[in-house]
Design an enzyme around this catalytic site. Sequence first.
Site, PDB file in Angstrom:
ATOM      1  N   ASP A 164     -24.320  58.586  30.304  1.00  0.00           N
ATOM      2  CA  ASP A 164     -25.429  58.758  29.371  1.00  0.00           C
ATOM      3  C   ASP A 164     -26.699  59.229  30.169  1.00  0.00           C
ATOM      4  OD1 ASP A 164     -26.746  58.175  26.869  1.00  0.00           O
ATOM      5  OD2 ASP A 164     -27.748  56.564  27.541  1.00  0.00           O
ATOM      6  N   SER A 165     -27.610  59.546  29.737  1.00  0.00           N
ATOM      7  CA  SER A 165     -28.963  59.493  30.229  1.00  0.00           C
ATOM      8  C   SER A 165     -29.562  58.144  30.465  1.00  0.00           C
ATOM      9  CB  SER A 165     -30.015  60.390  29.286  1.00  0.00           C
ATOM     10  OG  SER A 165     -30.240  59.808  27.984  1.00  0.00           O
ATOM     11  N   GLY A 206     -34.130  63.217  25.558  1.00  0.00           N
ATOM     12  CA  GLY A 206     -34.381  63.912  23.960  1.00  0.00           C
ATOM     13  C   GLY A 206     -35.430  64.728  24.234  1.00  0.00           C
ATOM     14  N   CYS A 263     -23.953  60.076  24.971  1.00  0.00           N
ATOM     15  CA  CYS A 263     -25.208  60.266  24.820  1.00  0.00           C
ATOM     16  C   CYS A 263     -25.199  61.458  23.467  1.00  0.00           C
ATOM     17  CB  CYS A 263     -25.671  60.841  25.965  1.00  0.00           C
ATOM     18  SG  CYS A 263     -27.365  61.530  26.065  1.00  0.00           S
ATOM     19  N   ASN A 264     -25.809  61.198  22.607  1.00  0.00           N
ATOM     20  CA  ASN A 264     -25.934  62.237  21.627  1.00  0.00           C
ATOM     21  C   ASN A 264     -26.808  63.606  21.885  1.00  0.00           C
ATOM     22  OD1 ASN A 264     -24.931  61.239  18.614  1.00  0.00           O
ATOM     23  ND2 ASN A 264     -25.799  59.388  19.792  1.00  0.00           N
ATOM     24  N   GLU A 298     -36.122  50.991  26.134  1.00  0.00           N
ATOM     25  CA  GLU A 298     -36.018  51.081  27.570  1.00  0.00           C
ATOM     26  C   GLU A 298     -36.993  50.370  28.282  1.00  0.00           C
ATOM     27  OE1 GLU A 298     -35.051  54.568  29.425  1.00  0.00           O
ATOM     28  OE2 GLU A 298     -32.747  54.491  28.652  1.00  0.00           O
ATOM     29  N   CYS A 357     -28.116  57.825  17.917  1.00  0.00           N
ATOM     30  CA  CYS A 357     -28.611  57.757  19.494  1.00  0.00           C
ATOM     31  C   CYS A 357     -28.031  56.267  19.665  1.00  0.00           C
ATOM     32  CB  CYS A 357     -29.978  57.718  19.379  1.00  0.00           C
ATOM     33  SG  CYS A 357     -30.581  57.180  21.151  1.00  0.00           S
ATOM     34  N   THR A 358     -27.282  56.158  20.989  1.00  0.00           N
ATOM     35  CA  THR A 358     -26.554  55.141  21.615  1.00  0.00           C
ATOM     36  C   THR A 358     -27.471  53.926  21.669  1.00  0.00           C
ATOM     37  OG1 THR A 358     -26.243  56.096  23.544  1.00  0.00           O
ATOM     38  CG2 THR A 358     -24.608  56.396  21.815  1.00  0.00           C
ATOM     39  N   HIS A 359     -28.771  54.284  21.976  1.00  0.00           N
ATOM     40  CA  HIS A 359     -29.902  53.099  22.087  1.00  0.00           C
ATOM     41  C   HIS A 359     -30.193  52.308  20.678  1.00  0.00           C
ATOM     42  CE1 HIS A 359     -31.019  55.573  25.851  1.00  0.00           C
ATOM     43  NE2 HIS A 359     -31.785  54.575  26.050  1.00  0.00           N
TER      44      HIS A 359
END
Length: 274
Positions: free
Chosen positions: A11-12, A44, A74-75, A159, A193-195
Amino acid sequence: MNPQNAIGIFDSGFGGLTVFKSIAQKLPDYNYIYLGDNARSPYGDHSFETVYQYTLECVEWLFQQGCPLVILACNTASAKALRNIQQLDLPKKYPNHRVLGVIRPTAEVIGNFSQSKHIGVMGTRGTVNSNSYPIEIHHFFPSVEVHQQSCPMWVPLIENGEHLHAGADYFVEQYIHQLMHQSADIDTILLACTHYPLLVPKIETYLPEKVRLIAQGDIVANSLTDYLQRHPEIEGKLAKTRQRIFYTSGEVSVFDQHASVFLEEEISSLKIKI
């Protein structure tokens, strides 16, 4: 010492940890290497070319660590880089490796959750602008109407550890209102979004009662389980000694602090330079 023949999860930043958590719960016996490219996140708002370059560099690094299979958790990377990696890079340089994303497995099932056939998709600008979800969903559910809403402030809030504070409410309410304004018939919202699962308590506060909220972790974990059953040539390469290791291109202390929130357990990561 890296775990041998592990499943690589990329993932980023931190968001892919929500996918890792679901996969590791569903498939606990396998070895895993997680890589967060935190030094260059978020992805993004980057161009397709930049996301492709960054993602390929991280995938190749995971290949070098002995991962025969890599999941783009990560989308944005799935939307902007996966197709090129699968069609251009793997056949030429890594014919025995596989890279999977999170968009297709989600698109294969998301229509089953909606009664009204109106689905909302909330993601980063990169994911929304790629139009990947409407395209993929219509392959499997041609009658479903897809409404998209970019949420550029959500990842920075998460984040920076502000997602549960009062200041986040404005941006949660704003994006939900903008999405629901597109159609009153939306009964299912995909968090693309995985966040975003970390914002679920706040998101649910502003959702109409009829609307169902769907995160991707369990969907991707179930899809991977099915994939491994259908591809014994890949599954047979994977070791099962329950080893896990985490890497970041950013600051270790920051990664460990945030990762403990995503995973609900303490971890110790290692820093790499990509």
